[in-house]
Design an enzyme around this catalytic site. Structure first.
Site, mmCIF file in Angstrom:
data_model
loop_
_atom_site.group_PDB
_atom_site.id
_atom_site.type_symbol
_atom_site.label_atom_id
_atom_site.label_comp_id
_atom_site.label_asym_id
_atom_site.label_seq_id
_atom_site.Cartn_x
_atom_site.Cartn_y
_atom_site.Cartn_z
ATOM 1 N N CYS A 39 34.914 54.184 64.779
ATOM 2 C CA CYS A 39 34.645 53.941 66.196
ATOM 3 C C CYS A 39 33.611 54.906 66.776
ATOM 4 O O CYS A 39 33.597 56.089 66.423
ATOM 5 C CB CYS A 39 35.944 54.051 67.005
ATOM 6 S SG CYS A 39 37.179 52.805 66.536
ATOM 7 N N ASP A 40 32.781 54.396 67.661
ATOM 8 C CA ASP A 40 31.760 55.193 68.331
ATOM 9 C C ASP A 40 32.153 55.567 69.757
ATOM 10 O O ASP A 40 31.535 56.442 70.365
ATOM 11 C CB ASP A 40 30.431 54.426 68.381
ATOM 12 C CG ASP A 40 29.920 54.092 66.995
ATOM 13 O OD1 ASP A 40 29.941 54.984 66.129
ATOM 14 O OD2 ASP A 40 29.532 52.929 66.780
ATOM 15 N N ALA A 41 33.142 54.873 70.306
ATOM 16 C CA ALA A 41 33.566 55.125 71.675
ATOM 17 C C ALA A 41 35.078 54.961 71.776
ATOM 18 O O ALA A 41 35.679 54.160 71.050
ATOM 19 C CB ALA A 41 32.874 54.168 72.641
ATOM 20 N N ARG A 73 31.484 58.564 72.606
ATOM 21 C CA ARG A 73 31.511 58.321 74.044
ATOM 22 C C ARG A 73 32.961 58.160 74.489
ATOM 23 O O ARG A 73 33.781 57.547 73.791
ATOM 24 C CB ARG A 73 30.688 57.095 74.401
ATOM 25 C CG ARG A 73 29.218 57.251 74.023
ATOM 26 C CD ARG A 73 28.346 56.272 74.730
ATOM 27 N NE ARG A 73 28.375 56.461 76.181
ATOM 28 C CZ ARG A 73 27.686 55.691 77.027
ATOM 29 N NH1 ARG A 73 26.932 54.704 76.568
ATOM 30 N NH2 ARG A 73 27.742 55.903 78.321
ATOM 31 N N ARG A 255 33.657 48.566 67.467
ATOM 32 C CA ARG A 255 33.326 49.985 67.329
ATOM 33 C C ARG A 255 33.917 50.802 68.491
ATOM 34 O O ARG A 255 33.595 51.967 68.664
ATOM 35 C CB ARG A 255 31.808 50.192 67.289
ATOM 36 C CG ARG A 255 31.097 49.494 66.144
ATOM 37 C CD ARG A 255 31.396 50.145 64.814
ATOM 38 N NE ARG A 255 30.952 51.530 64.748
ATOM 39 C CZ ARG A 255 31.168 52.312 63.700
ATOM 40 N NH1 ARG A 255 31.853 51.854 62.651
ATOM 41 N NH2 ARG A 255 30.735 53.567 63.694
#
Length: 312
Positions: A39-41, A73, A255
């Site tokens: 995951c990016d956020a 984020r 993500r």
């Protein structure tokens, strides 16, 4: 929409009829690396996840700091409509958590955002607190009621004439909810079917460090019952707030990880939106609830608290 058993129907309409979600894998600090890579956020619920009542969950500030250091984020989403986004920036700071207003999505903001999105130009009768009215002010939407609405005698309610400028009733959590507020909201909704009925959320309960208390759902159900109207719910698990987050992030939904303590709002919010989901057991749900034969909503991961995201 008018319905005979309206107070139950709008709650049931939110729930799935068959199993949805992931495998409820138990997440440990050692295993959290795979989630971080995936995951990016991360979207965090607040009450029951980052704090419970006035008490900060152990490891919560450290977990958020660790995510930011890794370039993730971070967003905060809450169904608490009594506070505005600006209020939440201050509340988070008091808990030792830095955040900007653009990182916060509250149910109060969702009310204003929804009305703006449909081109609403009339006034709103508000049952709730300054969280909703502050966000309406910022959006340039006129309102009446809210904290200025004081109890009125029955004689005045019997002769109450609705304000013709009102085109919507917005309902959220209200610690001063009264018969007067129910009666006036009813006049707009029951007698004027063109009036919009918008609910910040339908949460049945509100967690604290001591007792579990009634959530905004008891106010929404009361007005729904006496007006025989079904509300448009803009808070979790509605996808209205999630659509804004996704637009802001510009990321693929798979993500993004939704972290929450409720199956029927937080996790369902993530599951419906195609997000990765992490249920923490620091709020209102226990492991027993997850594995109950009656439960149909399953997260991808389960952990005792957000402290699992702190590097070991």
């Amino acid at each position: 929409r008018v319905h005979g058993d309206i107070s139950l129907t709008f709650m049931e309409d939110l729930m799935p009829s068959s199993r949805v979600g992931g495998q409820a894998e138990e997440l440990t600090s050692a295993g959290a690396e795979s989630l971080l890579a995936r995951c990016d956020a991360f979207i965090f619920d607040c009450d029951g996840v980052l704090w419970r009542g006035s008490d900060v969950i152990d490891g919560a500030p450290e977990a958020l700091q660790a995510l930011r250091r890794r370039g993730k984020r971070v967003f905060f989403v809450t169904n608490n409509s009594t506070k505005s986004r600006a209020d939440y920036v201050q509340k988070l700071a008091e808990k030792g958590i830095a955040a900007s207003k653009d990182e916060i999505l509250s149910a109060s903001y969702a009310v204003a955002m929804y009305l703006t999105s449909i081109g609403f130009r009339e006034s709103v009768y508000v049952v709730g607190h300054s969280g909703i009215t502050d966000e309406l002010d910022e959006a340039g939407i006129r309102w009446i009621g809210a904290e200025s609405e004081v109890p009125r005698p029955m004689s005045e309610l019997l002769s109450y004439v609705p304000d013709p400028s009102v085109g919507a009733v917005a309902v959220g959590g209200d610690l001063n909810y009264s018969y007067t507020k129910a009666a006036i909201a009813q006049q707009y909704l029951l007698n004027r079917p063109e009036t919009l009925f918008v609910a910040a959320n339908a949460d049945a309960t509100f967690p604290s460090e001591r007792n579990t208390l009634p959530g905004a759902g008891h106010v929404v159900a009361s007005i729904s019952t006496c007006s025989q109207r079904t509300p448009t719910i803009v808070g979790k698990p509605s996808q209205i707030m999630l659509d804004v987050v996704v637009a802001q992030l510009g990321l693929a939904r798979d993500r993004i990880c939704m972290v929450g303590d409720r199956l029927d709002t937080d996790i369902l919010f993530g599951v419906k939106g195609g997000l990765v989901t992490l249920l923490v057991l620091s709020g209102v749900v226990s492991s027993k609830d997850v594995h109950s034969p009656s439960n149909l909503i399953f997260p991808d991961y389960v952990a005792p608290s957000v402290a699992v995201l702190v590097p070991s």
